[in-house]
Design an enzyme around this catalytic site. Structure first.
Site, mmCIF file in Angstrom:
data_model
loop_
_atom_site.group_PDB
_atom_site.id
_atom_site.type_symbol
_atom_site.label_atom_id
_atom_site.label_comp_id
_atom_site.label_asym_id
_atom_site.label_seq_id
_atom_site.Cartn_x
_atom_site.Cartn_y
_atom_site.Cartn_z
ATOM 1 N N HIS A 215 120.801 27.162 50.345
ATOM 2 C CA HIS A 215 120.956 25.765 50.700
ATOM 3 C C HIS A 215 122.409 25.331 50.664
ATOM 4 C CE1 HIS A 215 119.474 21.981 51.948
ATOM 5 N NE2 HIS A 215 120.405 21.455 51.188
ATOM 6 N N TYR A 219 125.798 23.236 53.391
ATOM 7 C CA TYR A 219 126.786 22.187 53.131
ATOM 8 C C TYR A 219 128.199 22.713 53.280
ATOM 9 C CZ TYR A 219 122.983 19.229 52.185
ATOM 10 O OH TYR A 219 121.841 18.507 52.349
ATOM 11 N N HIS A 366 114.517 23.079 63.482
ATOM 12 C CA HIS A 366 115.245 22.153 62.611
ATOM 13 C C HIS A 366 116.687 22.593 62.418
ATOM 14 C CE1 HIS A 366 116.470 19.924 59.042
ATOM 15 N NE2 HIS A 366 116.706 21.079 58.451
ATOM 16 N N PHE A 367 116.882 23.880 62.037
ATOM 17 C CA PHE A 367 118.269 24.225 61.723
ATOM 18 C C PHE A 367 119.126 24.428 62.963
ATOM 19 C CE2 PHE A 367 118.110 28.765 62.386
ATOM 20 C CZ PHE A 367 116.988 29.272 61.777
ATOM 21 N N HIS A 368 118.499 24.712 64.125
ATOM 22 C CA HIS A 368 119.314 24.726 65.338
ATOM 23 C C HIS A 368 119.756 23.321 65.707
ATOM 24 C CE1 HIS A 368 118.037 28.925 65.845
ATOM 25 N NE2 HIS A 368 119.085 29.020 66.636
ATOM 26 N N ARG A 429 107.367 31.824 63.428
ATOM 27 C CA ARG A 429 108.753 32.187 63.739
ATOM 28 C C ARG A 429 108.947 33.676 63.541
ATOM 29 N NH1 ARG A 429 112.342 30.454 58.479
ATOM 30 N NH2 ARG A 429 114.004 31.279 59.750
ATOM 31 N N ARG A 430 110.062 34.175 64.040
ATOM 32 C CA ARG A 430 110.425 35.579 63.874
ATOM 33 C C ARG A 430 109.375 36.507 64.474
ATOM 34 N NH1 ARG A 430 113.056 34.534 57.902
ATOM 35 N NH2 ARG A 430 115.170 34.298 58.678
#
Lengths: 544, 284
Positions: A215, A219, A366-368, A429-430
């Protein structure tokens, strides 16, 4: 930019040079998963590609970009050459060697373990060694940032450290803390096993150690974009930063609260008790606060700029902003993506809602959106701001740069919105190949095709980015405007020492990490839950 | 406030705020997580505090040493890939195995390369596979007349030795190491049914790709290499799995797969594997 101009420029070039092939891989991966025919449709190729795309985007591009920005900010905001330039070059070489090692090993097909390593899967030692060198080399940068800030404070007692340098040093300290998880995992578990020094792996311990990095690394990726928000955007928009203190508090809160929260990536893991998963989810709420502060600060700063440019009425200042400045346009687009992506993040951190979307395409989408969209678009805009200062040549065309940013925004939205929807429909996913004739899978087909189109748009945008940067590299040398960071509405003459340094916050972090991670990691030394590793490519035909 | 008495002095407001917020967050989250969340959960409405804390840590009250189930479970095989089993297999001595293998050549061919359709080639086969099958023959989990008697005459160490011998023999099955060079035509779009099943499986029938366990491009301990194996042998074993005559596969994986295959597919797969993966295909 004195001695750091070439240093920063080379770091940026490495970052963007590997970025473009990684985007090509991403576009191919989206095509491979879709109902449309794709070249080289082999699942082994897909997993090699996912590992390479992930490793490059998550570790290489981001680390080199942050290092380059750090050196550039250190020299320009402190107004003097950076100390330790030789060490900086040594660090650069180490990182580059590590990158080449990791990339070559992945391409040879002996490291298809995805960028989160997935123990007890085991890749070639050269892959782990390459990633280790990349991370270890960047620790030289961490030390140099702290050192340069410390020297400046010694030479300027009682003066506030410029916000840009304070923020980049907070980034460096965060990376130092964050990388400890993956470094201990590599040195303690994965490298010994891949070198056959041990015979077994403890996947629970490895995953829990990695969650420290998992995580906080996001940041580390995000803070350079926030540096741009606070110190570059208000200036470029023609205004002032709403509050310097709010900026310092934001970076301090990001440093403190992004670390003891990694277990929210481990909700589905059985080897950790619910109690600590809850403690870390509770702490995760706090890390949403600095982003809320930033959105407020940024909007306030933009309003100051808009009204200074003649905007009137409740929202008239929005139209008055210089939207033809790449970095101002990037901020507007980034805030849209930050809002949507952040909302998705709130769902992911809530245990029960997370169970609905665990391991589905919602997570990748989400993370893309949040990283590939909100953060990376600011990387582009920061590069456009920095290039003239590093090369001494003007940015070739602001219009072209704005086109590139619009294309990237459109591409991200077209890729990720359908991808969120397929995630809610249960698409895992994956997974390399889907049987679209299956009635459960068939409804996802049109959404996946939409994402393929989005991927193609992103590819065009990435090519355009490289073209603009290359064109801005050649051409007539012109004395560039010196780097000017945004002034606050009330520039501080003095600042409390707790907001001018990190001793207090590091002390708090030690306690937080001990409480949040002490038992979750310590338990594995009692449980002794080791298993044989599964090498993705076996060394020989022996049983082991 | 330039000299605000340093970061750790209590008269400075920031440490008070910092430590206060963090301590408050930790206390609240620990109380909620271990005192409230763990106490009021579905199966045990109200645990006492100590049990709740233990449950929150992951130590449940029903954690007890495992006992042997009575009567003993009926499992497809006695072999599990535990560290001790893997060590036993790795301790095989190929020279001693050569001596034991003198009894095997009559059926399995000189140096383990079978000349008959009935008996499989053993040369190059993973020692874990040979060891497990010998154990299954010995216990009767895999019934095949002659092999039962042969296996009963061998001890565990003999099995490991002869497995090591055959694994090291050349000109047999290529090693399965999980590596393959990516090539097009290995997805569900492939038209050759054997190649499609081998590399992409059939999700509609729940059939995973054969290559995921048997190679090329994947491996599982205990799943034999199929490349260059006798085709009639492969086809016969698939039929035995489908009929349930052979039942020594862990979790019934091969039985579930073989039941779904049509006889044509079994034939095509046997031919596909026997012709593929020759010596030139092994990457070293």
């Amino acid at each position: 930019m004195q001695n750091s101009g070439r240093l920063a420029l080379l770091h940026f070039w490495v970052a963007f040079a590997v970025f473009l092939p990684a985007v090509v891989l991403g576009a191919w991966q989206m095509l491979m998963r879709s109902p449309l025919p794709a070249p080289l449709d082999d699942p082994d190729a897909y997993y090699t590609s996912v590992t390479l795309h992930g490793t490059v985007m998550a570790y290489v591009v981001t680390t080199f970009f942050a290092m380059g920005l750090g050196y550039a900010v250190a020299a320009t905001s402190l107004g003097r050459p950076i100390r330790g330039a030789t060490a900086a070059w040594i660090g650069f070489i180490i990182c580059l060697v590590g990158t080449v090692m990791a990339v070559a090993t992945i391409l040879s097909g002996r490291a298809s373990v995805l960028y989160t390593f997935y123990p007890p899967l085991l890749a070639s030692a050269y892959y782990y060694g390459g990633v280790f060198l990349l991370v270890a080399g960047s620790m030289i940068w961490v030390v140099l940032m702290i050192y340069n800030m410390g020297l400046w404070k010694r030479d300027n007692p009682g003066h506030p450290v410029p916000l840009a340098m304070f923020a980049m040093t907070a980034t460096a300290i965060l990376w130092g803390w964050s990388a400890s998880g993956v470094v201990i995992e590599l040195l303690g578990i994965l490298l010994p096993r891949s070198l056959a020094l041990t015979t077994e792996i403890d996947p629970g311990l490895a995953r829990t150690l990695f969650s420290i990095t998992l995580h906080s690394i996001v940041y580390f990726w995000l803070m350079p974009a926030y540096v741009a928000f606070y110190t570059l955007v208000p200036q470029a928009a023609g205004g002032r930063l709403y509050s310097d203190t709010m900026g310092r508090l934001t970076f301090i809160m990001l440093l403190v609260f992004s670390l003891p929260v990694g277990l929210h990536h481990m909700f589905a893991d059985p080897e950790l008790g619910d109690g600590f998963k809850f403690v870390q989810s509770f702490l995760t709420f706090f890390v949403a606060l600095p982003t809320l502060l930033t959105v407020f600060s940024l909007t306030a700063s933009l309003e100051i700029a808009g009204r200074a440019r003649g905007g009137k009425g409740l929202l008239g200042w929005v139209a008055a902003l210089p939207w033809n400045e790449p970095i101002v346009l990037a901020v507007g687009l980034s805030l849209v993506m930050l809002g949507l992506g952040g909302f998705g993040g709130l769902i992911n951190m809530s245990y029960a809602m997370n169970s609905m979307i665990h391991n589905t395409s919602w997570v990748t989408s989400h993370f893309h959106l949040i990283f590939g969209g909100a953060v990376v678009i600011m990387y582009f805009a920061t590069a456009y701001e920095m290039w003239p200062r590093m090369t001494g040549r003007p940015l070739r065309s602001k219009t072209l740069a704005c086109w590139q940013l619009w294309l990237w925004f459109a591409g991200i939205m077209i890729v990720t919105i359908p991808w969120h929807i397929t995630g809610l429909m249960g698409q895992p996913r994956r997974v390399a190949i889907f049987d679209y004739s299956d009635p459960f899978v068939a409804p996802t087909a049109p959404w996946v095709i939409a994402s393929v189109i989005g991927g193609a748009i992103l590819l065009v945008s990435a090519i355009l980015l490289i073209v603009i940067l290359l064109l801005s590299q050649v051409g007539e040398r012109k004395l560039a405007e010196p780097m000017r960071y945004a002034l606050a509405v009330n520039p501080p003459r003095t600042v409390p020492s707790s907001l001018n340094g990190f001793a207090l916050w590091n002390g708090i972090l030690v306690v937080l990490m001990l409480v949040a991670y002490g038992y979750p990691i310590g338990q594995f030394f009692v449980l002794k839950s080791t298993v044989p590793a599964y090498e993705v490519v076996r060394a020989s035909n022996e049983a082991r | 406030m330039a000299h605000d008495r340093g970061p750790f002095k209590l008269s400075n407001p920031w440490p008070v705020i910092g430590w206060g917020v963090v301590a408050g967050a930790l206390v609240v989250s620990v109380v909620l997580g271990f005192g409230v969340l763990s106490r009021f959960q579905q199966n045990a409405p109200t645990l006492d505090l100590w049990a709740a804390i233990c449950r929150g840590l992951g130590i449940t009250s029903d954690t007890a040493p495992a006992t042997q189930p009575q009567p003993a479970l009926n499992t497809p095989t006695r072999i599990a890939w535990t560290p001790s089993t893997l060590e036993q297999i790795a301790s095989g001595d190929a020279e001693r195995g050569a001596f034991i293998a003198m009894n095997c050549v009559a059926c399995h061919g000189q140096r383990g390369v079978s000349g008959s359709d009935v008996y499989p080639t053993l040369a190059g086969m993973s020692p874990a596979v040979i060891y497990k099958q010998l154990d299954d023959f010995r216990t009767g989990k895999r019934p095949w007349g002659v092999m039962g008697g042969v296996a009963k005459a061998l001890s565990d160490q003999d099995s490991a030795d002869v497995a090591a011998y055959f694994a090291s023999q050349p000109n047999g099955l290529p090693p399965v190491d999980g590596y393959r060079v990516p090539e097009p035509g290995r997805s569900l779009r492939e038209t050759n049914p054997a190649k499609r099943l081998a590399f992409a499986g059939d999700p509609a029938r729940g059939i995973p790709p054969c290559a995921a366990c048997h190679g090329q491009g994947g491996y599982k301990i205990g799943a034999p290499a199929l490349q260059q194996q006798r085709p009639d042998y492969i086809e016969a074993e698939l039929q035995f799995f489908a009929q349930g005559v052979r039942a020594n596969d862990i979790f019934g994986q091969m039985r579930n797969i073989a039941k779904q295959l049509t006889p044509d597919e079994m034939h095509a797969l046997a031919l596909f594997y026997s012709e593929s993966g020759g010596p030139q295909a092994s990457i070293r």
